[in-house]
Design a protein around this motif. Structure first.
Motif, PDB file in Angstrom:
ATOM      1  N   ASN A  93       6.417   7.153   7.354  1.00 60.50           N
ATOM      2  CA  ASN A  93       6.381   6.391   6.100  1.00 60.50           C
ATOM      3  C   ASN A  93       5.186   6.874   5.274  1.00 60.50           C
ATOM      4  O   ASN A  93       4.042   6.709   5.683  1.00 60.50           O
ATOM      5  CB  ASN A  93       6.241   4.899   6.421  1.00 60.50           C
ATOM      6  CG  ASN A  93       6.311   4.029   5.173  1.00 60.50           C
ATOM      7  OD1 ASN A  93       5.960   4.457   4.083  1.00 60.50           O
ATOM      8  ND2 ASN A  93       6.763   2.795   5.345  1.00 60.50           N
ATOM      9  N   ARG A 122       1.868   7.014  -6.923  1.00 56.82           N
ATOM     10  CA  ARG A 122       3.157   6.472  -6.451  1.00 56.82           C
ATOM     11  C   ARG A 122       3.019   5.067  -5.884  1.00 56.82           C
ATOM     12  O   ARG A 122       3.959   4.268  -5.944  1.00 56.82           O
ATOM     13  CB  ARG A 122       3.730   7.392  -5.367  1.00 56.82           C
ATOM     14  CG  ARG A 122       4.084   8.780  -5.847  1.00 56.82           C
ATOM     15  CD  ARG A 122       4.333   9.722  -4.675  1.00 56.82           C
ATOM     16  NE  ARG A 122       5.320   9.192  -3.735  1.00 56.82           N
ATOM     17  CZ  ARG A 122       5.502   9.669  -2.509  1.00 56.82           C
ATOM     18  NH1 ARG A 122       4.765  10.660  -2.067  1.00 56.82           N
ATOM     19  NH2 ARG A 122       6.414   9.135  -1.720  1.00 56.82           N
ATOM     20  N   PHE A 123       1.851   4.766  -5.303  1.00 60.38           N
ATOM     21  CA  PHE A 123       1.671   3.487  -4.627  1.00 60.38           C
ATOM     22  C   PHE A 123       0.507   2.725  -5.268  1.00 60.38           C
ATOM     23  O   PHE A 123      -0.481   3.335  -5.685  1.00 60.38           O
ATOM     24  CB  PHE A 123       1.389   3.703  -3.140  1.00 60.38           C
ATOM     25  CG  PHE A 123       2.448   4.491  -2.430  1.00 60.38           C
ATOM     26  CD1 PHE A 123       3.711   3.959  -2.218  1.00 60.38           C
ATOM     27  CD2 PHE A 123       2.187   5.774  -1.981  1.00 60.38           C
ATOM     28  CE1 PHE A 123       4.688   4.697  -1.565  1.00 60.38           C
ATOM     29  CE2 PHE A 123       3.154   6.522  -1.327  1.00 60.38           C
ATOM     30  CZ  PHE A 123       4.421   5.979  -1.125  1.00 60.38           C
ATOM     31  N   VAL A 131       4.440  -0.916   9.605  1.00 57.61           N
ATOM     32  CA  VAL A 131       3.670  -1.017   8.355  1.00 57.61           C
ATOM     33  C   VAL A 131       2.515  -1.996   8.520  1.00 57.61           C
ATOM     34  O   VAL A 131       1.370  -1.711   8.143  1.00 57.61           O
ATOM     35  CB  VAL A 131       4.577  -1.458   7.187  1.00 57.61           C
ATOM     36  CG1 VAL A 131       3.751  -1.713   5.928  1.00 57.61           C
ATOM     37  CG2 VAL A 131       5.633  -0.403   6.913  1.00 57.61           C
ATOM     38  N   LYS A 136       2.518  -7.359  -5.912  1.00 56.08           N
ATOM     39  CA  LYS A 136       2.040  -6.089  -6.466  1.00 56.08           C
ATOM     40  C   LYS A 136       0.770  -6.282  -7.288  1.00 56.08           C
ATOM     41  O   LYS A 136      -0.158  -5.469  -7.219  1.00 56.08           O
ATOM     42  CB  LYS A 136       3.130  -5.458  -7.332  1.00 56.08           C
ATOM     43  CG  LYS A 136       4.373  -5.050  -6.543  1.00 56.08           C
ATOM     44  CD  LYS A 136       5.452  -4.490  -7.454  1.00 56.08           C
ATOM     45  CE  LYS A 136       6.701  -4.108  -6.651  1.00 56.08           C
ATOM     46  NZ  LYS A 136       7.784  -3.607  -7.517  1.00 56.08           N
ATOM     47  N   MET A 148      -1.520  10.370  -4.062  1.00 53.37           N
ATOM     48  CA  MET A 148      -0.469   9.400  -3.746  1.00 53.37           C
ATOM     49  C   MET A 148      -0.655   8.080  -4.483  1.00 53.37           C
ATOM     50  O   MET A 148       0.275   7.275  -4.547  1.00 53.37           O
ATOM     51  CB  MET A 148      -0.433   9.166  -2.238  1.00 53.37           C
ATOM     52  CG  MET A 148      -0.075  10.407  -1.438  1.00 53.37           C
ATOM     53  SD  MET A 148      -0.116  10.141   0.358  1.00 53.37           S
ATOM     54  CE  MET A 148       1.411   9.233   0.591  1.00 53.37           C
ATOM     55  N   SER A 149      -1.879   7.827  -5.026  1.00 54.34           N
ATOM     56  CA  SER A 149      -2.111   6.572  -5.752  1.00 54.34           C
ATOM     57  C   SER A 149      -1.287   6.501  -7.034  1.00 54.34           C
ATOM     58  O   SER A 149      -1.178   5.435  -7.642  1.00 54.34           O
ATOM     59  CB  SER A 149      -3.601   6.415  -6.078  1.00 54.34           C
ATOM     60  OG  SER A 149      -4.027   7.398  -6.998  1.00 54.34           O
ATOM     61  N   PHE A 167      -0.756   6.817   3.280  1.00 54.19           N
ATOM     62  CA  PHE A 167      -1.604   6.598   2.100  1.00 54.19           C
ATOM     63  C   PHE A 167      -2.612   5.470   2.348  1.00 54.19           C
ATOM     64  O   PHE A 167      -3.810   5.614   2.047  1.00 54.19           O
ATOM     65  CB  PHE A 167      -0.701   6.258   0.913  1.00 54.19           C
ATOM     66  CG  PHE A 167      -1.399   5.647  -0.266  1.00 54.19           C
ATOM     67  CD1 PHE A 167      -2.287   6.392  -1.028  1.00 54.19           C
ATOM     68  CD2 PHE A 167      -1.167   4.327  -0.614  1.00 54.19           C
ATOM     69  CE1 PHE A 167      -2.934   5.827  -2.112  1.00 54.19           C
ATOM     70  CE2 PHE A 167      -1.810   3.754  -1.693  1.00 54.19           C
ATOM     71  CZ  PHE A 167      -2.692   4.513  -2.443  1.00 54.19           C
ATOM     72  N   ARG A 168      -2.164   4.354   2.906  1.00 56.03           N
ATOM     73  CA  ARG A 168      -3.039   3.203   3.128  1.00 56.03           C
ATOM     74  C   ARG A 168      -4.169   3.531   4.114  1.00 56.03           C
ATOM     75  O   ARG A 168      -5.332   3.222   3.880  1.00 56.03           O
ATOM     76  CB  ARG A 168      -2.239   2.009   3.661  1.00 56.03           C
ATOM     77  CG  ARG A 168      -1.206   1.455   2.694  1.00 56.03           C
ATOM     78  CD  ARG A 168      -1.845   0.798   1.508  1.00 56.03           C
ATOM     79  NE  ARG A 168      -0.852   0.470   0.477  1.00 56.03           N
ATOM     80  CZ  ARG A 168      -1.134   0.304  -0.794  1.00 56.03           C
ATOM     81  NH1 ARG A 168      -2.388   0.455  -1.207  1.00 56.03           N
ATOM     82  NH2 ARG A 168      -0.197   0.019  -1.659  1.00 56.03           N
ATOM     83  N   GLU A 192       3.796   5.719   2.589  1.00 51.16           N
ATOM     84  CA  GLU A 192       2.875   4.670   2.161  1.00 51.16           C
ATOM     85  C   GLU A 192       1.944   4.276   3.307  1.00 51.16           C
ATOM     86  O   GLU A 192       0.776   3.948   3.082  1.00 51.16           O
ATOM     87  CB  GLU A 192       3.634   3.444   1.655  1.00 51.16           C
ATOM     88  CG  GLU A 192       2.711   2.395   1.051  1.00 51.16           C
ATOM     89  CD  GLU A 192       3.434   1.261   0.343  1.00 51.16           C
ATOM     90  OE1 GLU A 192       2.764   0.394  -0.224  1.00 51.16           O
ATOM     91  OE2 GLU A 192       4.687   1.259   0.357  1.00 51.16           O
ATOM     92  N   ASN A 193       2.456   4.320   4.546  1.00 48.65           N
ATOM     93  CA  ASN A 193       1.600   4.056   5.706  1.00 48.65           C
ATOM     94  C   ASN A 193       0.436   5.042   5.747  1.00 48.65           C
ATOM     95  O   ASN A 193      -0.720   4.670   5.935  1.00 48.65           O
ATOM     96  CB  ASN A 193       2.403   4.189   7.005  1.00 48.65           C
ATOM     97  CG  ASN A 193       3.095   2.887   7.375  1.00 48.65           C
ATOM     98  OD1 ASN A 193       2.894   1.863   6.734  1.00 48.65           O
ATOM     99  ND2 ASN A 193       3.924   2.930   8.396  1.00 48.65           N
ATOM    100  N   LYS A 238      -1.669  -1.406   8.527  1.00 49.38           N
ATOM    101  CA  LYS A 238      -2.564  -2.167   7.644  1.00 49.38           C
ATOM    102  C   LYS A 238      -3.711  -2.801   8.445  1.00 49.38           C
ATOM    103  O   LYS A 238      -4.861  -2.794   8.017  1.00 49.38           O
ATOM    104  CB  LYS A 238      -1.788  -3.269   6.913  1.00 49.38           C
ATOM    105  CG  LYS A 238      -0.912  -2.769   5.785  1.00 49.38           C
ATOM    106  CD  LYS A 238      -0.210  -3.947   5.114  1.00 49.38           C
ATOM    107  CE  LYS A 238       0.693  -3.475   3.982  1.00 49.38           C
ATOM    108  NZ  LYS A 238       1.423  -4.594   3.357  1.00 49.38           N
TER     109      LYS A 238
END
Length: 571
Positions: free
Chosen positions: A178, A215-216, A138, A31, A212-213, A183-184, A180-181, A142
């Protein structure tokens, strides 16, 4: 009995999951590295390194990978690659597909610092292939995001490819469900969308990613660009007040970055505030030059070849030990001595070849660094001349001419900054830069015409030459040749293939060498720089660059000057 079996299997599953779980320190380290918090990550890794004896094989791979990531963030790229290759060794012996895929990604990202597009895309595609085998959605998202970034100017600029990979990742993220997917990939795709004119969609994507930043985890650098994306979009939409609001938000968030200065220049240029536009452009150009210098000073040596050479040396050592053991068992003293001599000669020869190979790589890296340094000197030299011309228009209160000149100059600046990051560029890009350069001087001098001619044998998009190689001679033709004429000046530039060379001829109808360059001190600084670049290139090239200057003789007087270059080209 059946219930007892279910309970036992449940306990065993929990135990297996616990055994496979990542070490809590490594989980926290992941992290911190995503957030690019180098100081805390370094402290946490130091604590973890105090007890790495009893860690699992998977944690060992994760530790080596994270160590490489930390060194990468500290810009110690050679050292980072060493740890990545060690992690890859362990992963090849028993790591899972996801671990290998992550390591390939890290290697690709590190190699991008040397602008090695071929190997960067190679390692990302290896990573993508493993992620598809798993399958790991995921990880796939990326990788598509990284490829989107690679083609959005990180390594090269190809907006079609950047958007293509970004859309692939976005489609996969939407299918996976997902958040987070999404978001990235959204945080990376927004910028190239805005650059191709999809401003509202790019702003929507940037805004969603900023929300969303919370949360992630997201680095401050990415947050800065997400904020600035809105400024660029509003500028494209000609809503300049809104563009300034978002620019100021980005500057307040991180004033050490430079991209808001470029946006400020664009806004002031479009709104006619030329004095502020010029000031912002000067700040941006100065800081961009400093960044390029730092980047050039931290280029990566060819560790991949060194890694393969090390593996071969290990194989030779194993063979040597086996031969010696057999000699002892057979008690054949003479044979053992003979084998020993042969082995000593063999190892000495291998050691000599390895040392020679390393020295050759170091010499090549040194020459490349010197070449980039000389090329970087051309940029401020040319920028200084162009800014003086803009200043003259402003002092004469000729705002229309200044605006036209400034627009062409900004386009030329962007081309020079993009081209200077590469050793070789397509002939097409060099010709485009020369055309913009000559257009600028036509506006300033108004006393000459020019022609750019390419022979049919040259493939503009495929044939590649060093950037900013012809421009200094064109500069001499303008400043010391036709610049002395009252009018009817002519400059002709012609490129054609001659065997393994591209022949470049630059001709002007000035008054010849005796009038163009009366003495050594009055010659062009850029010409002396290019002569040094030729000398450096010739130290590594099989086909040497050839260079000559001569006067064009008329029937009675000197009719001008001709410069001829023979440049080896690549495809």
């Amino acid at each position: 009995m059946q219930k007892l079996k279910v309970i036992i299997f449940g306990i065993l599953a929990l135990l297996c999951r616990e055994l496979e779980a990542q070490h809590p320190v490594l989980e926290q380290l992941d992290k911190l590295l995503i957030a690019r918090d180098v100081r805390k990550a370094d402290s946490l890794l130091s604590v973890f390194e105090m007890d790495t004896v009893n860690i699992s094989k998977q944690d060992k791979i994760s530790y080596l990978n994270n160590k490489g990531r930390l060194l990468y963030l500290e810009r110690k790229f050679d050292e980072a690659l060493i740890f990545y290759y060690q992690a890859l060794d362990h992963a090849q012996k028993g790591g899972d597909l996801v671990s290998k895929s992550k390591i390939y990604m890290e290697i690709a990202e590190t190699l991008s610092e040397s602008n090695d597009l071929e190997n960067v895309t190679k390692y990302y595609r290896l990573a993508l292939e493993l992620a598809r085998q798993k399958p790991d959605t995921v990880q796939q998202v990326k990788i598509y995001g990284q490829l989107c970034k690679v083609f959005n100017g990180w390594v090269t600029l190809n907006l079609d490819s950047s958007v293509y990979y970004g859309e692939k990742g976005l489609a996969l993220a939407n299918i996976s469900g997902n958040p987070e997917n999404y978001f990235r990939i959204a945080s990376l795709l927004a910028a190239p969308l805005i650059r191709i004119g999809e401003n509202k969609r790019g702003m929507k994507m940037s805004g969603k990613a900023l929300e969303m930043s919370e949360r992630f985890p997201l680095s401050n650098l990415m947050k800065y660009f997400l904020i600035l994306n809105h400024g660029y979009a509003y500028n494209n939409l000609k809503e300049y007040d809104s563009a300034l609001v978002w620019l100021e938000r980005a500057e307040a968030f991180d004033s050490d970055r430079i991209d808001h200065h470029r946006l400020r220049y664009l806004i002031f240029k479009e709104t006619g505030n030329l004095e502020k536009a010029l000031s912002s452009l000067e700040i941006y150009a100065e800081r961009r030059y400093a960044i390029n210098q730092r980047r050039n000073n931290s280029r990566i040596s060819n560790l991949q070849a060194r890694y393969e050479a090390n593996l071969k040396e290990q194989e030779v050592d194993k063979l040597s030990q086996k031969a010696e053991l057999q000699a002892i068992q057979l008690q054949q003293r003479d044979l053992a001595i003979s084998l020993g001599i042969v082995l000593v000669i063999l190892i000495s020869l291998i050691a000599y070849l390895i040392v020679r190979n390393k020295l050759a790589h170091r010499e090549k890296a040194k020459l490349q660094s010197e070449q980039r340094f000389l090329l970087s000197q051309l940029n401020p030299h040319f920028i200084s001349n162009a800014l003086l011309a803009i200043q003259q228009y402003m002092l004469r209160n000729d705002s229309n001419e200044a605006a036209i000149y400034l627009a062409k100059f900004s386009r030329l600046m962007r081309e020079i900054l993009e081209n200077s990051r590469q050793e070789f560029i397509p002939v097409e890009r060099e010709m485009k830069m020369l055309k913009n350069y000559l257009d600028i001087h036509q506006i300033r001098l108004k006393n000459f015409s020019y022609t750019l001619q390419l022979s049919d044998s040259i493939e503009e998009e495929m044939d590649r030459i060093p950037p900013m190689f012809i421009q200094p001679f064109v500069e001499n033709a303008v400043e010391h040749g036709i610049g002395l004429l009252p009018g009817n000046g002519k400059i002709a530039i012609k490129l054609e293939k001659e065997g393994e060379f591209i022949s470049v001829a630059v001709e002007d109808n000035g008054k010849g060498l005796s009038r163009e360059i009366p003495n050594k001190e009055s010659g062009s600084l850029s010409t002396s720089i290019i002569q040094e670049r030729i000398a450096l290139f010739n130290r590594t090239l099989k086909n040497k660059i050839q260079f000559s200057i001569e006067e064009i003789k008329g029937s009675v007087t000197i009719a001008g000057t001709r410069v001829k270059l023979l440049i080896p080209f690549t495809t």
